[in-house]
Design a protein around this motif. Structure first.
Motif, PDB file in Angstrom:
ATOM      1  N   ASP A 188       0.835  -1.200   0.000  1.00  0.00           N
ATOM      2  CA  ASP A 188       0.000   0.000   0.000  1.00  0.00           C
ATOM      3  C   ASP A 188       0.870   1.251   0.000  1.00  0.00           C
ATOM      4  OD1 ASP A 188      -2.835  -1.160   0.468  1.00  0.00           O
ATOM      5  OD2 ASP A 188      -1.588  -2.163   1.953  1.00  0.00           O
ATOM      6  N   LEU A 189       2.030   1.159   0.671  1.00  0.00           N
ATOM      7  CA  LEU A 189       2.949   2.296   0.767  1.00  0.00           C
ATOM      8  C   LEU A 189       4.369   1.764   0.621  1.00  0.00           C
ATOM      9  CD1 LEU A 189       2.641   5.407   1.505  1.00  0.00           C
ATOM     10  CD2 LEU A 189       3.414   4.761   3.778  1.00  0.00           C
ATOM     11  N   LEU A 190       5.093   2.269  -0.371  1.00  0.00           N
ATOM     12  CA  LEU A 190       6.502   1.938  -0.555  1.00  0.00           C
ATOM     13  C   LEU A 190       7.328   3.189  -0.309  1.00  0.00           C
ATOM     14  CD1 LEU A 190       8.981   0.299  -1.487  1.00  0.00           C
ATOM     15  CD2 LEU A 190       8.355   0.900  -3.848  1.00  0.00           C
ATOM     16  N   VAL A 191       8.206   3.122   0.680  1.00  0.00           N
ATOM     17  CA  VAL A 191       9.142   4.203   0.992  1.00  0.00           C
ATOM     18  C   VAL A 191      10.487   3.771   0.426  1.00  0.00           C
ATOM     19  CG1 VAL A 191      10.126   5.646   2.803  1.00  0.00           C
ATOM     20  CG2 VAL A 191       7.852   4.607   3.116  1.00  0.00           C
ATOM     21  N   ILE A 192      11.004   4.512  -0.530  1.00  0.00           N
ATOM     22  CA  ILE A 192      12.173   4.020  -1.269  1.00  0.00           C
ATOM     23  C   ILE A 192      13.134   5.154  -1.584  1.00  0.00           C
ATOM     24  CG2 ILE A 192      10.981   4.283  -3.488  1.00  0.00           C
ATOM     25  CD1 ILE A 192      12.387   1.655  -4.371  1.00  0.00           C
ATOM     26  N   GLU A 193      14.421   4.827  -1.531  1.00  0.00           N
ATOM     27  CA  GLU A 193      15.418   5.823  -1.890  1.00  0.00           C
ATOM     28  C   GLU A 193      15.322   6.162  -3.364  1.00  0.00           C
ATOM     29  OE1 GLU A 193      18.743   5.566  -3.742  1.00  0.00           O
ATOM     30  OE2 GLU A 193      19.578   3.665  -3.005  1.00  0.00           O
ATOM     31  N   SER A 194      15.542   7.439  -3.675  1.00  0.00           N
ATOM     32  CA  SER A 194      15.615   7.895  -5.070  1.00  0.00           C
ATOM     33  C   SER A 194      16.667   8.997  -5.090  1.00  0.00           C
ATOM     34  CB  SER A 194      14.260   8.402  -5.550  1.00  0.00           C
ATOM     35  OG  SER A 194      13.766   9.426  -4.713  1.00  0.00           O
ATOM     36  N   THR A 195      17.891   8.595  -4.853  1.00  0.00           N
ATOM     37  CA  THR A 195      18.971   9.538  -4.592  1.00  0.00           C
ATOM     38  C   THR A 195      19.230  10.488  -5.758  1.00  0.00           C
ATOM     39  OG1 THR A 195      19.978   7.785  -3.249  1.00  0.00           O
ATOM     40  CG2 THR A 195      21.356   9.681  -3.763  1.00  0.00           C
ATOM     41  N   TYR A 196      19.057   9.996  -6.990  1.00  0.00           N
ATOM     42  CA  TYR A 196      19.492  10.763  -8.160  1.00  0.00           C
ATOM     43  C   TYR A 196      18.377  10.949  -9.190  1.00  0.00           C
ATOM     44  CZ  TYR A 196      24.208   9.700  -6.437  1.00  0.00           C
ATOM     45  OH  TYR A 196      25.336   9.601  -5.666  1.00  0.00           O
ATOM     46  N   LEU A 197      18.576  11.946 -10.034  1.00  0.00           N
ATOM     47  CA  LEU A 197      17.769  12.132 -11.235  1.00  0.00           C
ATOM     48  C   LEU A 197      18.472  11.456 -12.420  1.00  0.00           C
ATOM     49  CD1 LEU A 197      16.761  15.869 -10.707  1.00  0.00           C
ATOM     50  CD2 LEU A 197      15.243  13.869 -10.561  1.00  0.00           C
ATOM     51  N   ASP A 198      17.777  11.420 -13.567  1.00  0.00           N
ATOM     52  CA  ASP A 198      18.283  10.670 -14.719  1.00  0.00           C
ATOM     53  C   ASP A 198      19.696  11.063 -15.130  1.00  0.00           C
ATOM     54  OD1 ASP A 198      15.999   9.156 -14.947  1.00  0.00           O
ATOM     55  OD2 ASP A 198      15.147  10.319 -16.612  1.00  0.00           O
ATOM     56  N   GLU A 199      19.999  12.369 -15.089  1.00  0.00           N
ATOM     57  CA  GLU A 199      21.306  12.801 -15.586  1.00  0.00           C
ATOM     58  C   GLU A 199      22.476  12.311 -14.733  1.00  0.00           C
ATOM     59  OE1 GLU A 199      19.594  16.662 -13.654  1.00  0.00           O
ATOM     60  OE2 GLU A 199      18.847  14.840 -14.606  1.00  0.00           O
ATOM     61  N   HIS A 200      22.158  11.796 -13.552  1.00  0.00           N
ATOM     62  CA  HIS A 200      23.203  11.246 -12.685  1.00  0.00           C
ATOM     63  C   HIS A 200      23.036   9.743 -12.478  1.00  0.00           C
ATOM     64  CE1 HIS A 200      23.241  15.611 -11.340  1.00  0.00           C
ATOM     65  NE2 HIS A 200      24.465  15.402 -11.796  1.00  0.00           N
ATOM     66  N   ALA A 201      22.435   9.078 -13.460  1.00  0.00           N
ATOM     67  CA  ALA A 201      22.238   7.624 -13.364  1.00  0.00           C
ATOM     68  C   ALA A 201      23.576   6.895 -13.250  1.00  0.00           C
ATOM     69  CB  ALA A 201      21.464   7.121 -14.571  1.00  0.00           C
ATOM     70  N   HIS A 202      24.621   7.457 -13.839  1.00  0.00           N
ATOM     71  CA  HIS A 202      25.940   6.819 -13.743  1.00  0.00           C
ATOM     72  C   HIS A 202      26.445   6.806 -12.304  1.00  0.00           C
ATOM     73  CE1 HIS A 202      26.736  11.130 -14.116  1.00  0.00           C
ATOM     74  NE2 HIS A 202      27.961  10.928 -13.641  1.00  0.00           N
ATOM     75  N   LEU A 203      26.084   7.828 -11.525  1.00  0.00           N
ATOM     76  CA  LEU A 203      26.475   7.847 -10.115  1.00  0.00           C
ATOM     77  C   LEU A 203      25.660   6.830  -9.319  1.00  0.00           C
ATOM     78  CD1 LEU A 203      26.812  11.696  -9.492  1.00  0.00           C
ATOM     79  CD2 LEU A 203      28.630  10.026  -9.944  1.00  0.00           C
ATOM     80  N   ALA A 204      24.391   6.721  -9.647  1.00  0.00           N
ATOM     81  CA  ALA A 204      23.563   5.707  -8.988  1.00  0.00           C
ATOM     82  C   ALA A 204      24.148   4.325  -9.214  1.00  0.00           C
ATOM     83  CB  ALA A 204      22.127   5.780  -9.513  1.00  0.00           C
ATOM     84  N   ASP A 205      24.553   4.044 -10.442  1.00  0.00           N
ATOM     85  CA  ASP A 205      25.130   2.744 -10.773  1.00  0.00           C
ATOM     86  C   ASP A 205      26.459   2.532 -10.053  1.00  0.00           C
ATOM     87  OD1 ASP A 205      25.176   0.276 -12.476  1.00  0.00           O
ATOM     88  OD2 ASP A 205      26.968   1.240 -13.288  1.00  0.00           O
ATOM     89  N   ALA A 206      27.259   3.574  -9.972  1.00  0.00           N
ATOM     90  CA  ALA A 206      28.584   3.442  -9.361  1.00  0.00           C
ATOM     91  C   ALA A 206      28.514   3.216  -7.857  1.00  0.00           C
ATOM     92  CB  ALA A 206      29.413   4.697  -9.662  1.00  0.00           C
ATOM     93  N   TYR A 207      27.519   3.828  -7.188  1.00  0.00           N
ATOM     94  CA  TYR A 207      27.469   3.786  -5.728  1.00  0.00           C
ATOM     95  C   TYR A 207      26.377   2.885  -5.159  1.00  0.00           C
ATOM     96  CZ  TYR A 207      30.651   7.746  -6.101  1.00  0.00           C
ATOM     97  OH  TYR A 207      31.723   8.549  -6.401  1.00  0.00           O
ATOM     98  N   GLY A 208      25.675   2.165  -6.029  1.00  0.00           N
ATOM     99  CA  GLY A 208      24.653   1.253  -5.532  1.00  0.00           C
ATOM    100  C   GLY A 208      23.423   1.973  -5.022  1.00  0.00           C
ATOM    101  N   HIS A 209      22.901   2.903  -5.837  1.00  0.00           N
ATOM    102  CA  HIS A 209      21.713   3.670  -5.478  1.00  0.00           C
ATOM    103  C   HIS A 209      20.695   3.610  -6.615  1.00  0.00           C
ATOM    104  CE1 HIS A 209      22.804   5.345  -1.624  1.00  0.00           C
ATOM    105  NE2 HIS A 209      23.997   5.693  -2.086  1.00  0.00           N
ATOM    106  N   LEU A 210      19.571   4.291  -6.408  1.00  0.00           N
ATOM    107  CA  LEU A 210      18.499   4.340  -7.395  1.00  0.00           C
ATOM    108  C   LEU A 210      18.281   5.763  -7.878  1.00  0.00           C
ATOM    109  CD1 LEU A 210      15.798   2.156  -5.583  1.00  0.00           C
ATOM    110  CD2 LEU A 210      17.279   1.436  -7.474  1.00  0.00           C
ATOM    111  N   THR A 211      17.821   5.879  -9.107  1.00  0.00           N
ATOM    112  CA  THR A 211      17.266   7.138  -9.588  1.00  0.00           C
ATOM    113  C   THR A 211      15.769   7.145  -9.279  1.00  0.00           C
ATOM    114  OG1 THR A 211      16.705   6.262 -11.769  1.00  0.00           O
ATOM    115  CG2 THR A 211      18.929   7.170 -11.486  1.00  0.00           C
ATOM    116  N   ALA A 212      15.150   8.299  -9.408  1.00  0.00           N
ATOM    117  CA  ALA A 212      13.701   8.387  -9.208  1.00  0.00           C
ATOM    118  C   ALA A 212      12.970   7.504 -10.215  1.00  0.00           C
ATOM    119  CB  ALA A 212      13.245   9.836  -9.334  1.00  0.00           C
ATOM    120  N   ARG A 213      13.457   7.456 -11.445  1.00  0.00           N
ATOM    121  CA  ARG A 213      12.826   6.625 -12.469  1.00  0.00           C
ATOM    122  C   ARG A 213      12.920   5.138 -12.094  1.00  0.00           C
ATOM    123  NH1 ARG A 213      11.529   7.820 -17.592  1.00  0.00           N
ATOM    124  NH2 ARG A 213      12.803   9.722 -17.499  1.00  0.00           N
TER     125      ARG A 213
END
Length: 312
Positions: free
Chosen positions: A228-253
């Motif tokens: 019913d409710l998912l609380v989830i990290e969305s550390t980065y926006l699309d233009e920083h997807a490479h940082l999400a991949d490098a540091y083990g994080h998620l983008t909002a997308r």
């Protein structure tokens, strides 16, 4: 303790590694009837709880996803406050067993008059780890991050929704209704046996999932399945997807994609990098919404977000 029947998330802090002027380090408090579950108390959690009108006595359980500082450096103060305020009930504390040495350091970080109500409950392994409560099913699953990290799923057992017209048709009234709900079968006034399924429909229990630092992984989807409710990290926006991949994080997308795959009802985005300011907020919800067509909320500090009503 919070009043019965209140089910809401209180966002105590919504930043990531570095707090900002408008976002404190992580901290999430889930009111669930007479439970008060504190997730990932980062620095400043005590003050944020005070601003939110919460006290140490409201805490019945603590869940730590991992031992990076922005998710756990508020733990010593929280535990010392539990001791100082003489909280009378047991406070179970779940955390990754691989971080036992960090738990010990944070648990006894400074000198204080200790308490014996804090009960460690380390989680580990590659599969589900069930944490017992009489009226809740709490599941921990490992995520994909740079250090051991676990997400949590809080699930109410499925129940039944009583149907007044069918109860009346079978002559079930007064105390018989309660007995039917509890026992599953009763004898009606006319002597016939009536089963619960004849007077009620299955009612799915409510589910809240918390997924913090992780790269996309099947376990994140499994934790969020039907939530019913998912609380989830969305550390980065699309233009920083490479940082999400490098540091083990998620983008909002990517957070939106997980919510869509899991069939989530309400998506709460949090753990926002300090590189973004208020002008970027709408971009987080917009990018998540491109992958997920349910309700999307970008959490702000001290927001109160209700758990959606039960599915019918």
């Amino acid at each position: 303790m919070p009043p019965m029947s209140v089910r809401e998330l209180v966002a105590l802090g919504t930043s990531s590694a570095v707090p900002t002027a408008r976002r404190n380090h992580n901290g999430y408090f889930l009111r669930w009837d007479d439970h008060g579950i504190l997730f990932d108390p980062g620095e400043g959690t005590q003050r944020q709880m005070r601003l939110a009108g919460l006290s140490a006595t409201d805490i019945t359980r603590i869940c730590i996803t991992h031992f990076h500082g922005d998710h756990s450096l508020g733990l010593p103060g929280t535990l010392q406050r539990i001791a100082r305020d003489k909280v009378p009930h047991t406070v179970r504390a779940a955390y990754p067993v691989q971080g036992q040495k960090y738990w010990q350091r944070l648990r006894h970080a400074t000198s204080f008059v200790d308490t014996d109500v804090v009960a460690p409950q380390p989680v580990g392994g590659l599969g589900s780890c069930l944490l017992g409560e009489a009226d809740l099913r709490i599941t921990a699953l490992p995520l994909r991050h740079s250090i051991p990290c676990y997400g949590y799923r809080i699930a109410e057992p499925d129940g039944w929704r009583m149907l007044p017209d069918r109860l009346a048709a079978h002559g079930i009234t007064g105390p018989l209704v309660g007995r039917l709900h509890k026992e599953g079968e009763v004898t009606a006034p006319d002597g016939t046996r009536v089963h619960l399924s004849q007077c009620a429909l299955p009612r799915p229990g409510q589910v809240v999932a918390l997924v913090m630092d992780t790269a996309p992984c099947p376990e994140a989807v499994e934790l969020a399945r039907g939530a019913d409710l998912l609380v989830i990290e969305s550390t980065y926006l699309d233009e920083h997807a490479h940082l999400a991949d490098a540091y083990g994080h998620l983008t909002a997308r990517q957070a939106g994609q997980i919510a869509a795959r899991a069939g989530v009802r309400t998506l709460v985005l949090t753990h926002i990098s300090e590189r973004y300011d208020a002008a970027d907020d709408a971009r987080f919800t917009a990018q998540a919404a491109q992958a997920f067509d349910g309700t999307v909320v970008l959490a702000q500090d001290l927001d109160r977000i209700p758990v959606p009503r039960r599915r019918r």
